[in-house]
Design a protein around this motif. Structure first.
Motif: not given
Length: 334
Positions: A284, A287-288, A294, A297, A331, A334
């Motif tokens: 995360r 990725w952020d 999100r 992802l 994930l 999320d």
């Protein structure tokens, strides 16, 4: 951003390839049990020559036999016992996969060395690695393409309900492109391969197989744009070796899938495997930092260990695969 469908389910996790031990039946049970969304054909290099990455892939080559000489693989004048051993091991592995995954209906991944890692490792009969001779590299790439096509077809026959993914292991690709592959004396290096040449040969190998192909490179300076424009569906890399996020972000935005190596391949000083929460947080964070939403992802990213697990203990390897699996599920939620 490409709108291609990903050849894996959302929240998937997989292994890079190698596991500890010599029991292929047990290794396959672990993979199928811990990685149900995207299992792979395990590699067990502890079994010896022919089970290692180079020997195993050498066994797939068509009309280009290889043999061991002074503990190194080289082109041979004719097929011999080393080649038979490599092929026998692969056949046993495929039979074990078919026995345990007969009813499996999802994606399954197989691995082999890519053309440039193979060329940087296999020696010519007259000495020197194949990478020194552009003609030999072209011949090697053609032989590999034909062999990989046959390997993919063999897996598809054994698992008729599954879809096959191919992973090309290219840890030597950055060194090949930078002219850093050492000669046998250690006092020099072989000339660099031009990016256009590398892209074209890699594309030829990828297109020949007819299945989604990933390129794995557990080295710094992964040539992401070259890999993407050669036609790869995704890239597998060690997040810990990524020092510049911009090229990675550009490649992902252009439609490259990411197999994110987020769990150490070897036990840390404390000896304990990371938790699934720690692995998910690692993915995360990256990725952020890249700035992507999100919601993308879990679809575009597959969670993996940082590299192969051959050097780990069996208990650690199993725990890492389980952590990657559960991190992928986190994930997806999320």
């Amino acid at each position: 951003m490409s709108d291609q469908p990903w050849p894996w389910p959302a929240g998937a996790a997989t292994g890079i390839g190698s596991l500890p031990g010599i029991d292929i039946a047990e290794a396959q049970r672990i993979v199928l049990g811990e990685l149900p969304a995207l299992p792979h054909l395990p590699e067990l290099p502890a079994r010896g020559p022919g089970a290692d990455l180079i020997g195993r892939t050498g066994g797939l080559l068509v009309e280009l036999p290889v043999e061991l000489f002074a503990a190194r693989w080289r082109v041979a004048p004719r097929p011999g016992k080393d080649l038979r051993r490599a092929r026998d091991l692969m056949e046993r592995d495929l039979d074990q996969l078919a026995e345990q995954a007969e009813e499996y209906a999802g994606p399954v991944k197989v691995q082999a060395a890519g053309p440039f890692t193979l060329a940087a490792s296999v020696e010519l009969p007259i000495g020197g690695r194949m990478i020194r001779d552009p003609g030999a590299v072209r011949d090697l790439a053609g032989s590999l393409a034909e062999g990989l096509r046959g390997d993919v077809e063999a897996v598809a026959r054994r698992l008729p309900r599954a879809s096959v993914l191919l992973q090309l292991d290219e840890p030597s690709l950055p060194a090949v492109l930078a002219g850093r592959v050492p000669t046998e004396s250690g006092f020099g290096t072989y000339p660099a391969v031009e990016p256009e040449v590398a892209r074209a040969l890699l594309r030829d190998v990828i297109e020949a197989t007819g299945v989604p192909t990933l390129v794995h490179c557990c080295a710094p300076d992964v040539p992401l744009e070259l890999i993407r424009t050669a036609g790869a569906t995704g890239v597998a890399l060690d997040l810990g070796l990524v020092t510049d996020l911009d090229p990675l972000g550009e490649a992902i935005d252009a439609g490259l899938g990411l197999l994110a190596g987020a769990a150490p391949a070897l036990p840390p000083p404390g000896g304990r495997a990371p938790t699934s929460a720690q692995v998910a947080d690692r993915v995360r964070r990256v990725w952020d930092q890249l700035g992507f939403p999100r919601r993308r992802l879990a679809e575009q990213v597959v969670v993996t260990p940082a590299c192969g697990l051959a050097g780990a203990t069996p208990a650690y390897a199993r725990a890492v695969l389980a952590a990657c699996r559960d991190a992928g599920r986190r994930l997806a939620e999320d």
